[in-house]
Design a protein around this motif. Structure first.
Motif, PDB file in Angstrom:
ATOM      1  N   GLY A  32       0.751  -1.082  -0.089  1.00 11.00           N
ATOM      2  CA  GLY A  32       0.162   0.093   0.143  1.00 11.00           C
ATOM      3  C   GLY A  32       0.754   1.308   0.002  1.00 11.00           C
ATOM      4  N   ASP A  33       1.949   1.088   0.559  1.00 14.17           N
ATOM      5  CA  ASP A  33       2.838   2.271   0.651  1.00 14.17           C
ATOM      6  C   ASP A  33       3.467   2.624  -0.574  1.00 14.17           C
ATOM      7  N   ILE A  34       3.415   1.992  -1.551  1.00  9.95           N
ATOM      8  CA  ILE A  34       3.951   2.179  -3.077  1.00  9.95           C
ATOM      9  C   ILE A  34       2.823   3.216  -3.944  1.00  9.95           C
ATOM     10  N   ALA A  35       1.507   2.977  -3.539  1.00  8.87           N
ATOM     11  CA  ALA A  35       0.489   3.692  -4.130  1.00  8.87           C
ATOM     12  C   ALA A  35       0.465   5.281  -3.674  1.00  8.87           C
ATOM     13  N   ARG A  36       0.815   5.554  -2.354  1.00 12.70           N
ATOM     14  CA  ARG A  36       1.030   6.734  -1.960  1.00 12.70           C
ATOM     15  C   ARG A  36       2.504   7.376  -2.495  1.00 12.70           C
ATOM     16  N   ALA A  37       3.629   6.757  -2.446  1.00 16.36           N
ATOM     17  CA  ALA A  37       4.554   7.072  -2.685  1.00 16.36           C
ATOM     18  C   ALA A  37       4.694   7.151  -4.326  1.00 16.36           C
ATOM     19  N   ASN A  38       4.355   6.422  -5.162  1.00 15.72           N
ATOM     20  CA  ASN A  38       4.079   6.644  -6.354  1.00 15.72           C
ATOM     21  C   ASN A  38       3.421   7.667  -6.969  1.00 15.72           C
ATOM     22  N   THR A  39       2.308   7.931  -6.179  1.00 15.84           N
ATOM     23  CA  THR A  39       1.728   9.230  -6.647  1.00 15.84           C
ATOM     24  C   THR A  39       2.265  10.409  -6.380  1.00 15.84           C
ATOM     25  N   ILE A  40       3.035  10.529  -5.288  1.00 18.35           N
ATOM     26  CA  ILE A  40       4.016  11.753  -5.112  1.00 18.35           C
ATOM     27  C   ILE A  40       5.063  11.843  -5.957  1.00 18.35           C
ATOM     28  N   PHE A  41       5.846  10.559  -6.384  1.00 18.51           N
ATOM     29  CA  PHE A  41       6.557  10.811  -7.379  1.00 18.51           C
ATOM     30  C   PHE A  41       6.227  11.144  -8.542  1.00 18.51           C
ATOM     31  N   SER A  42       4.902  10.971  -9.123  1.00 21.48           N
ATOM     32  CA  SER A  42       4.489  11.453 -10.265  1.00 21.48           C
ATOM     33  C   SER A  42       4.057  12.922 -10.319  1.00 21.48           C
ATOM     34  N   MET A  43       3.865  13.405  -9.097  1.00 19.36           N
ATOM     35  CA  MET A  43       3.281  14.988  -8.853  1.00 19.36           C
ATOM     36  C   MET A  43       4.772  15.481  -8.950  1.00 19.36           C
ATOM     37  N   LEU A  44       6.002  15.238  -8.326  1.00 20.21           N
ATOM     38  CA  LEU A  44       7.092  15.825  -8.452  1.00 20.21           C
ATOM     39  C   LEU A  44       7.678  15.770  -9.771  1.00 20.21           C
ATOM     40  N   TYR A  45       7.256  14.709 -10.601  1.00 23.22           N
ATOM     41  CA  TYR A  45       7.561  14.739 -12.017  1.00 23.22           C
ATOM     42  C   TYR A  45       6.958  16.017 -12.680  1.00 23.22           C
ATOM     43  N   ILE A  46       5.769  15.967 -12.559  1.00 28.75           N
ATOM     44  CA  ILE A  46       4.990  16.998 -13.161  1.00 28.75           C
ATOM     45  C   ILE A  46       5.525  18.449 -12.471  1.00 28.75           C
ATOM     46  N   GLY A  47       5.820  18.493 -11.291  1.00 20.91           N
ATOM     47  CA  GLY A  47       6.163  19.780 -10.663  1.00 20.91           C
ATOM     48  C   GLY A  47       7.428  20.125 -11.251  1.00 20.91           C
ATOM     49  N   GLY A  48       8.310  19.208 -11.736  1.00 22.06           N
ATOM     50  CA  GLY A  48       9.442  19.629 -12.703  1.00 22.06           C
ATOM     51  C   GLY A  48       9.253  20.145 -13.894  1.00 22.06           C
ATOM     52  N   GLY A  49       7.902  19.791 -14.597  1.00 25.56           N
ATOM     53  CA  GLY A  49       7.655  20.459 -15.843  1.00 25.56           C
ATOM     54  C   GLY A  49       7.087  21.757 -15.777  1.00 25.56           C
ATOM     55  N   LEU A  50       6.404  21.709 -14.350  1.00 25.16           N
ATOM     56  CA  LEU A  50       5.716  23.130 -14.086  1.00 25.16           C
ATOM     57  C   LEU A  50       6.751  24.404 -13.930  1.00 25.16           C
ATOM     58  N   ILE A  51       7.657  24.045 -13.273  1.00 23.95           N
ATOM     59  CA  ILE A  51       8.778  24.938 -12.983  1.00 23.95           C
ATOM     60  C   ILE A  51       9.654  25.107 -14.104  1.00 23.95           C
ATOM     61  N   GLY A  52      10.024  23.936 -14.746  1.00 21.01           N
ATOM     62  CA  GLY A  52      11.059  24.029 -15.789  1.00 21.01           C
ATOM     63  C   GLY A  52      10.548  24.684 -17.139  1.00 21.01           C
ATOM     64  N   GLN A  53       9.357  24.403 -17.419  1.00 23.63           N
ATOM     65  CA  GLN A  53       8.814  24.899 -18.749  1.00 23.63           C
ATOM     66  C   GLN A  53       8.750  26.548 -18.749  1.00 23.63           C
ATOM     67  N   PRO A  54       8.160  27.229 -17.795  1.00 20.83           N
ATOM     68  CA  PRO A  54       8.221  28.682 -17.872  1.00 20.83           C
ATOM     69  C   PRO A  54       9.869  29.141 -17.599  1.00 20.83           C
ATOM     70  N   LEU A  55      10.441  28.496 -17.010  1.00 23.98           N
ATOM     71  CA  LEU A  55      11.899  28.918 -16.689  1.00 23.98           C
ATOM     72  C   LEU A  55      12.659  28.747 -17.980  1.00 23.98           C
ATOM     73  N   THR A  56      12.441  27.641 -18.801  1.00 22.06           N
ATOM     74  CA  THR A  56      13.238  27.463 -20.021  1.00 22.06           C
ATOM     75  C   THR A  56      12.771  28.588 -21.092  1.00 22.06           C
ATOM     76  N   GLY A  57      11.325  28.701 -21.003  1.00 16.27           N
ATOM     77  CA  GLY A  57      10.830  29.748 -21.852  1.00 16.27           C
ATOM     78  C   GLY A  57      11.472  31.127 -21.658  1.00 16.27           C
ATOM     79  N   ALA A  58      11.618  31.657 -20.483  1.00 18.30           N
ATOM     80  CA  ALA A  58      12.066  32.876 -20.087  1.00 18.30           C
ATOM     81  C   ALA A  58      13.585  32.921 -20.404  1.00 18.30           C
ATOM     82  N   ALA A  59      14.153  31.712 -20.186  1.00 18.60           N
ATOM     83  CA  ALA A  59      15.613  31.608 -20.479  1.00 18.60           C
ATOM     84  C   ALA A  59      15.926  31.687 -22.044  1.00 18.60           C
ATOM     85  N   MET A  60      14.922  31.080 -22.854  1.00 18.60           N
ATOM     86  CA  MET A  60      15.411  31.441 -24.310  1.00 18.60           C
ATOM     87  C   MET A  60      14.711  32.616 -24.649  1.00 18.60           C
ATOM     88  N   ASP A  61      13.955  33.511 -24.308  1.00 24.72           N
ATOM     89  CA  ASP A  61      13.778  34.560 -24.430  1.00 24.72           C
ATOM     90  C   ASP A  61      14.771  35.762 -24.184  1.00 24.72           C
TER      91      ASP A  61
END
Length: 390
Positions: free
Chosen positions: A323-352
């Motif tokens: 059961g622990d893997i369900a909770r941990a895997n969900t947070i893992f996926s959220m951090l993956y998305i969080g990386g894109g959420l932060i990285g995409q605007p930062l990359t756009g600004a850096a390219m500008d």
């Protein structure tokens, strides 16, 4: 091979087939909105902000996905999500308003996260520890194979207008097909109540760092690599093919990475993958965009960097159980998305600000941070550490 070993793999077959269809959907759909906005003349920061809406939608719904699976059933929840996702794809054809597209990307993220999160939990529950690295490699290969085919689909239906979005709606429905026979027979997902987000991250910090850095790298690549290519002077359809090179590398290199992860310390493999990825993205601005060498760099970068995510999943499954893997895997996926959420605007600004080279510098920073973290974990490691493969 023992009968028990064969039986343990059978539940993987339907979810792996669904993952292949999900990869095809990602490879077809992810370039569409950035390229359409680029054609309308929006700057890179706006494109990155709208692309990040997908991640916001995912983050809003991800914590509830395992609990909804308990209530509704794993397969019924996935099927319902892909049907809604197909409807959202059709809705893109009704308007080109960027504000509405932000809302549609938000909705897409909310439903796209369902098959993604549940498929990884499904795999980590049923796979044996000694095969975990290779199982995650197969998962990544199937996702990559679908992604590699996606840009070729766009060669047929085009990258502008309604047809690519309608095609994505049809592809979304394919995700459900291999799962229908397992409507009531999917592995039980039973998330346990326990410690919160911070405690789970601290229990497996290196796995979570891998999730975040791969989220930055992959989502930035799929949002900005075609835009980068067009800005460097290649045709939009050729820019979409750069994505094929990015994911084809996975087909060549992912199995060796997974094999290695089952035989040596996974932290060492992660350190090598992240540091090599940092070096490769810094080479991009140095090589002419029309040179075949640039495709070789993108291919190797894609193959190595794609390995960061399944390596993190293998570390996660090694650390958590049942059961622990369900909770941990969900947070893992959220951090993956969080990386894109932060990285995409930062990359756009850096390219500008910096031009095309802003993409490489942004990605290299996050890859290097993960590499340093893996090296630090190796230095601290002792026998019995949960990250040491016995």
């Amino acid at each position: 091979m023992s009968p028990n070993s064969v039986a343990s793999r059978q539940p993987l077959l339907p979810i792996l087939a669904a993952c292949g269809a999900a990869g095809l959907l990602a490879g077809t759909s992810w370039p569409l909105v950035p390229l359409a906005l680029e054609r309308q003349g929006f700057d890179k920061l706006v494109i990155g902000g709208i692309a990040a809406a997908w991640g916001i939608g995912m983050l809003l719904t991800a914590p509830r996905i395992p609990h909804l699976a308990v209530r509704l059933g794993t397969v019924p929840l996935i099927v319902g999500a892909v049907v809604v996702g197909a409807a959202v794809s059709v809705a893109y054809t009704l308007t080109s308003n960027p504000i509405v597209w932000f809302a549609l990307n938000l909705a897409h993220g909310a439903v796209d996260g369902v098959p993604w999160v549940l498929s990884e939990i499904w795999i980590n529950i049923v796979v044996e520890e000694r095969r975990r690295g290779r199982a995650m490699a197969i998962y990544a290969i199937l996702i990559a194979a679908g992604m590699a085919l996606g840009p070729f689909v766009l060669q047929v239906v085009g990258v502008y207008g309604p047809w690519p979005f309608l095609t994505c709606a049809l592809i979304a429905l394919l995700i459900a097909v291999p799962l229908l026979p397992y409507w009531k027979a999917a592995p039980a997902i039973a998330p346990q109540a326990g410690s919160g987000f911070v405690a789970v991250v601290l229990a497996a910090p290196l796995a979570m760092l891998a999730a975040f850095s791969s989220g930055v790298g992959e989502q930035v690549a799929f949002s900005f690599l075609p835009v980068y290519a067009v800005g460097a002077g290649v045709a939009p359809k050729t820019g979409a093919l750069w994505l094929s090179a990015f994911v084809v590398g996975n087909l060549v290199l992912q199995w060796p990475v997974g094999w290695l992860a089952d035989r040596v310390d996974r932290r060492a493999v992660l350190a090598g993958a992240t540091i090599a990825s940092a070096g490769l993205v810094l080479l991009l601005p140095v090589v002419p965009a029309h040179s075949p060498a640039v495709l070789a760099i993108v291919l190797v970068w894609g193959g190595i960097s794609f390995g960061i995510y399944p390596l993190g999943l293998a570390l996660l499954g090694q650390r958590f159980r049942n059961g622990d893997i369900a909770r941990a895997n969900t947070i893992f996926s959220m951090l993956y998305i969080g990386g894109g959420l932060i990285g995409q605007p930062l990359t756009g600004a850096a390219m500008d600000l910096l031009g095309d080279s802003g993409l490489g510098w942004t990605l290299a920073f996050f890859y290097a941070a993960a590499g340093i973290g893996a090296l630090a974990a190796l230095r601290r490691g002792v026998k019995g550490d949960p990250y040491v493969v016995e």
